[in-house]
Motif scaffolding. Sequence first.
Motif, PDB file in Angstrom:
ATOM      1  N   ILE A  78       0.855  -1.190   0.000  1.00 57.11           N
ATOM      2  CA  ILE A  78       0.000   0.000   0.000  1.00 57.11           C
ATOM      3  C   ILE A  78       0.888   1.235   0.000  1.00 57.11           C
ATOM      4  O   ILE A  78       1.978   1.224   0.581  1.00 57.11           O
ATOM      5  CB  ILE A  78      -0.903   0.007   1.256  1.00 57.11           C
ATOM      6  CG1 ILE A  78      -1.703  -1.297   1.365  1.00 57.11           C
ATOM      7  CG2 ILE A  78      -1.826   1.217   1.268  1.00 57.11           C
ATOM      8  CD1 ILE A  78      -2.249  -1.547   2.759  1.00 57.11           C
ATOM      9  N   CYS A  79       0.435   2.306  -0.625  1.00 58.03           N
ATOM     10  CA  CYS A  79       1.156   3.575  -0.602  1.00 58.03           C
ATOM     11  C   CYS A  79       0.213   4.666  -0.102  1.00 58.03           C
ATOM     12  O   CYS A  79      -0.880   4.852  -0.652  1.00 58.03           O
ATOM     13  CB  CYS A  79       1.660   3.947  -1.997  1.00 58.03           C
ATOM     14  SG  CYS A  79       2.818   2.772  -2.706  1.00 58.03           S
ATOM     15  N   THR A  80       0.642   5.401   0.924  1.00 55.88           N
ATOM     16  CA  THR A  80      -0.179   6.490   1.450  1.00 55.88           C
ATOM     17  C   THR A  80       0.575   7.815   1.372  1.00 55.88           C
ATOM     18  O   THR A  80       1.783   7.871   1.619  1.00 55.88           O
ATOM     19  CB  THR A  80      -0.601   6.225   2.905  1.00 55.88           C
ATOM     20  OG1 THR A  80      -1.378   7.345   3.391  1.00 55.88           O
ATOM     21  CG2 THR A  80       0.595   6.049   3.822  1.00 55.88           C
ATOM     22  N   THR A  81      -0.160   8.872   0.983  1.00 54.75           N
ATOM     23  CA  THR A  81       0.433  10.202   0.897  1.00 54.75           C
ATOM     24  C   THR A  81      -0.549  11.239   1.413  1.00 54.75           C
ATOM     25  O   THR A  81      -1.722  10.957   1.637  1.00 54.75           O
ATOM     26  CB  THR A  81       0.795  10.592  -0.550  1.00 54.75           C
ATOM     27  OG1 THR A  81      -0.427  10.804  -1.294  1.00 54.75           O
ATOM     28  CG2 THR A  81       1.628   9.530  -1.237  1.00 54.75           C
ATOM     29  N   SER A  82      -0.046  12.446   1.518  1.00 56.61           N
ATOM     30  CA  SER A  82      -0.878  13.582   1.903  1.00 56.61           C
ATOM     31  C   SER A  82      -1.655  14.099   0.691  1.00 56.61           C
ATOM     32  O   SER A  82      -1.681  13.492  -0.376  1.00 56.61           O
ATOM     33  CB  SER A  82       0.012  14.682   2.488  1.00 56.61           C
ATOM     34  OG  SER A  82      -0.776  15.739   3.002  1.00 56.61           O
ATOM     35  N   ILE A  83      -2.274  15.247   0.876  1.00 53.57           N
ATOM     36  CA  ILE A  83      -2.957  15.955  -0.202  1.00 53.57           C
ATOM     37  C   ILE A  83      -1.913  16.666  -1.058  1.00 53.57           C
ATOM     38  O   ILE A  83      -0.797  16.905  -0.619  1.00 53.57           O
ATOM     39  CB  ILE A  83      -3.935  16.982   0.409  1.00 53.57           C
ATOM     40  CG1 ILE A  83      -4.985  16.270   1.274  1.00 53.57           C
ATOM     41  CG2 ILE A  83      -4.636  17.822  -0.641  1.00 53.57           C
ATOM     42  CD1 ILE A  83      -5.831  17.220   2.093  1.00 53.57           C
ATOM     43  N   GLY A  84      -2.258  17.031  -2.252  1.00 54.05           N
ATOM     44  CA  GLY A  84      -1.428  17.922  -3.051  1.00 54.05           C
ATOM     45  C   GLY A  84      -0.266  17.255  -3.736  1.00 54.05           C
ATOM     46  O   GLY A  84      -0.420  16.199  -4.358  1.00 54.05           O
ATOM     47  N   GLY A  93       4.141   6.780 -11.052  1.00 57.41           N
ATOM     48  CA  GLY A  93       4.232   5.391 -10.612  1.00 57.41           C
ATOM     49  C   GLY A  93       2.962   4.618 -10.908  1.00 57.41           C
ATOM     50  O   GLY A  93       3.010   3.441 -11.283  1.00 57.41           O
ATOM     51  N   ALA A  94       1.810   5.282 -10.755  1.00 51.74           N
ATOM     52  CA  ALA A  94       0.534   4.625 -11.052  1.00 51.74           C
ATOM     53  C   ALA A  94       0.452   4.249 -12.524  1.00 51.74           C
ATOM     54  O   ALA A  94      -0.007   3.151 -12.878  1.00 51.74           O
ATOM     55  CB  ALA A  94      -0.625   5.538 -10.669  1.00 51.74           C
ATOM     56  N   LEU A 105      -1.903  -0.468  -4.515  1.00 57.97           N
ATOM     57  CA  LEU A 105      -3.014   0.284  -3.925  1.00 57.97           C
ATOM     58  C   LEU A 105      -2.493   1.621  -3.422  1.00 57.97           C
ATOM     59  O   LEU A 105      -1.599   1.662  -2.566  1.00 57.97           O
ATOM     60  CB  LEU A 105      -3.655  -0.491  -2.770  1.00 57.97           C
ATOM     61  CG  LEU A 105      -4.743   0.255  -1.989  1.00 57.97           C
ATOM     62  CD1 LEU A 105      -5.884   0.701  -2.898  1.00 57.97           C
ATOM     63  CD2 LEU A 105      -5.273  -0.599  -0.842  1.00 57.97           C
ATOM     64  N   LEU A 106      -3.060   2.704  -3.935  1.00 56.66           N
ATOM     65  CA  LEU A 106      -2.650   4.050  -3.559  1.00 56.66           C
ATOM     66  C   LEU A 106      -3.753   4.712  -2.754  1.00 56.66           C
ATOM     67  O   LEU A 106      -4.923   4.721  -3.160  1.00 56.66           O
ATOM     68  CB  LEU A 106      -2.346   4.875  -4.819  1.00 56.66           C
ATOM     69  CG  LEU A 106      -1.452   4.215  -5.864  1.00 56.66           C
ATOM     70  CD1 LEU A 106      -1.160   5.183  -7.007  1.00 56.66           C
ATOM     71  CD2 LEU A 106      -0.161   3.708  -5.245  1.00 56.66           C
ATOM     72  N   LEU A 107      -3.356   5.283  -1.605  1.00 56.42           N
ATOM     73  CA  LEU A 107      -4.303   5.953  -0.716  1.00 56.42           C
ATOM     74  C   LEU A 107      -3.866   7.406  -0.539  1.00 56.42           C
ATOM     75  O   LEU A 107      -3.290   7.772   0.493  1.00 56.42           O
ATOM     76  CB  LEU A 107      -4.361   5.252   0.637  1.00 56.42           C
ATOM     77  CG  LEU A 107      -4.752   3.765   0.644  1.00 56.42           C
ATOM     78  CD1 LEU A 107      -4.724   3.221   2.074  1.00 56.42           C
ATOM     79  CD2 LEU A 107      -6.137   3.562   0.029  1.00 56.42           C
ATOM     80  N   GLU A 170      -7.417  -7.679 -15.052  1.00 62.75           N
ATOM     81  CA  GLU A 170      -7.781  -6.276 -14.854  1.00 62.75           C
ATOM     82  C   GLU A 170      -6.843  -5.523 -13.929  1.00 62.75           C
ATOM     83  O   GLU A 170      -6.996  -4.312 -13.742  1.00 62.75           O
ATOM     84  CB  GLU A 170      -9.207  -6.179 -14.283  1.00 62.75           C
ATOM     85  CG  GLU A 170     -10.292  -6.629 -15.232  1.00 62.75           C
ATOM     86  CD  GLU A 170     -11.678  -6.321 -14.699  1.00 62.75           C
ATOM     87  OE1 GLU A 170     -11.859  -5.237 -14.102  1.00 62.75           O
ATOM     88  OE2 GLU A 170     -12.573  -7.162 -14.850  1.00 62.75           O
ATOM     89  N   THR A 171      -5.871  -6.174 -13.349  1.00 61.81           N
ATOM     90  CA  THR A 171      -5.085  -5.552 -12.296  1.00 61.81           C
ATOM     91  C   THR A 171      -4.242  -4.385 -12.799  1.00 61.81           C
ATOM     92  O   THR A 171      -3.941  -4.256 -13.984  1.00 61.81           O
ATOM     93  CB  THR A 171      -4.194  -6.598 -11.601  1.00 61.81           C
ATOM     94  OG1 THR A 171      -3.731  -6.080 -10.370  1.00 61.81           O
ATOM     95  CG2 THR A 171      -3.005  -6.988 -12.477  1.00 61.81           C
ATOM     96  N   GLY A 172      -3.848  -3.543 -11.883  1.00 55.77           N
ATOM     97  CA  GLY A 172      -3.056  -2.346 -12.159  1.00 55.77           C
ATOM     98  C   GLY A 172      -3.109  -1.463 -10.927  1.00 55.77           C
ATOM     99  O   GLY A 172      -3.319  -1.936  -9.807  1.00 55.77           O
ATOM    100  N   ALA A 173      -2.937  -0.169 -11.134  1.00 53.01           N
ATOM    101  CA  ALA A 173      -3.026   0.757 -10.010  1.00 53.01           C
ATOM    102  C   ALA A 173      -4.481   0.962  -9.608  1.00 53.01           C
ATOM    103  O   ALA A 173      -5.353   1.164 -10.458  1.00 53.01           O
ATOM    104  CB  ALA A 173      -2.396   2.095 -10.378  1.00 53.01           C
ATOM    105  N   VAL A 174      -4.730   0.914  -8.313  1.00 54.99           N
ATOM    106  CA  VAL A 174      -6.053   1.205  -7.752  1.00 54.99           C
ATOM    107  C   VAL A 174      -5.895   2.393  -6.811  1.00 54.99           C
ATOM    108  O   VAL A 174      -4.981   2.418  -5.977  1.00 54.99           O
ATOM    109  CB  VAL A 174      -6.617  -0.014  -7.004  1.00 54.99           C
ATOM    110  CG1 VAL A 174      -7.840   0.375  -6.189  1.00 54.99           C
ATOM    111  CG2 VAL A 174      -6.965  -1.118  -7.995  1.00 54.99           C
TER     112      VAL A 174
END
Length: 610
Positions: A78-84, A93-94, A105-107, A170-174
């Motif tokens: 999983i990848c998590t980031t802030s806003i902006g 990367g996606a 999975l990007l959050l 179907e997989t890839g960036a979500v």
Amino acid sequence: MAQAVISFLKSQYSERDGKQHRFFEGCLGIFGHGNVAGIGQALEQDPGMPYYLFRNEQAMVHTAAAFAKTSNRLKSLICTTSIGPGATNMVTGAAGATINRLPVLLLPGDIFAQRNVAPVLQQLESSTSQDISVNDCFKPVSRYWDRINRPDQILTALPEVMRVLTSPSETGAVVLALPEDVQAEAFDYPEQFFRRRVWTIARPRCDSKLLARAAGSVRSSRQPLIVAGGGVIYSEASQALEEFASQTGIPVVETQAGKGSLSYDHPQALGAIGVTGTPGANDLAREADLILGIGTRYTDFTTASQTAFQNPSVRFVNLNVGEFDAGKQAALPLVGDARDTLDELKELLKGFQVEAAYGARLQSLRAAWEKEVDRIYNLNVGLPISQGEVIGVVNEVSEARDVVVCAAGSLPGDLHKLWRTRDPKGYHLEYGYSCMGYEIAGGLGVKMAAPDRDVYILVGDGSYLMMAQEIVTSLQEDYKLNIVLLDNHGFSSIGGLSRACGNQGMGTEYRYRRNGKLEGDTICVDFVANANSLGAHAVRAKTRDDLHKALIEARQRQQTSVIVIETAYDQRVPGYESWWDVPVAEVSESQSVRTARAKYVAARQKQRNF
């Protein structure tokens, strides 16, 4: 809501062939105001989901994609980031993950769902809608995209996330965009939502009538050729392909993603195909009357911009888990799992073997190519040494299960041709997006997924200058990388392409500006000092012997090492029997451009439509 997201994700598992894997092995991230009090608080509260601090958001998506690729798409991160900017830094990367069919999975954090405080920090305002944020940039590069504007929406969104991530076709960036305020809102979630769930990754069989037709096509062919793509490796179908090729005698050539499908010394292995292919592979492709494509998506590098297959009677049979890719090249589509469908096709082809003369030609081409690889490995051009020599030394020092990692520039083409792969997971190239900067971050993902393998990262100075900072992360997490940095003072690949198009290579060498142009002295960067400053053990090698000795020493070290070696900017591995469509200016005052244009127009005449 953020706590619920983490609790759900840590309870998801994948299963194939009776083996279960926890699907998410951890969360990579950089905290900002848009995620620190939501997802960040949830991760801190729940140690069941390991957290890895990264230095660049784009890099961490590359790491996650490399981890998923090395894991044959059965596990991810999983990848998590802030806003902006933290969020939009992940867009590149996606795109790479989606193009390469890899689950990540990007959050990203998002602007407030409530609007009374808008515009909030880093909000993109629009006069036509209040429901737009920078995270809308992810839509064209995602396989699934959603914005969670109410905490209860994850009850339907997260199962969809898992459906897409675990789908081989179907997989890839979500991307789940998580508004900052909604992350912190509470909801009475049902207990069963957080129970362990296993997602079975099936091995679908193709239609039996189509399979019978495919067997008939193979039997009626005289010069069949197998094009092995990444789907062979993701399906863990290397043994099935080896048995199929041995039984039928059909030659096997490989795409970038499919390299390693067969060991380089297998009797049916003829190496790379296409723009970066071997002469034998491209000769057989040009003459083949049947192409059996397995797990390939037929990029322009594989098809040599649709000039590779010149037999007027050539037909295509495509075996692919994705219907979209199976139908390419006007093929007879076999939509199914590579491993099991190959086993079924092998049974239908009992008694079939290619003609003896065709088999003998394959062996002659194989022998000639091995001599050519030996020649390039041992050019001895003096100082600086050639890129082909560097590849040869690294290949000699590395062991069969070790992994070579690369992504962009001239290195991927040379590696595709020259690297002698001995293990299905021993060759890791990001060449669907050819993203400079992937190399070190991707190498880290490979090592995280396969800590028992040594990882050798070959990176040019151009890519290194774009994204080297995850060396620090490798040290932080104690994942040892062996980095070989080729210093040729510029963008050698594009410099060569510029000249091939009749130009003079402007802007492709690292030079100081003099008299208004980038034509001054060469800029010399102290890469050893740079790598040392990041905490790596770094040395400079000058000769082949220096490089060999440094690689042996690096292998014995417990921490990340960087070996810097200067290579000749203009010493190139040849192209063999192939062409790539890069349009040349139709009108120019330059004679060299006009000459290149004439060659380009002539080459285009070989392009075919299927």
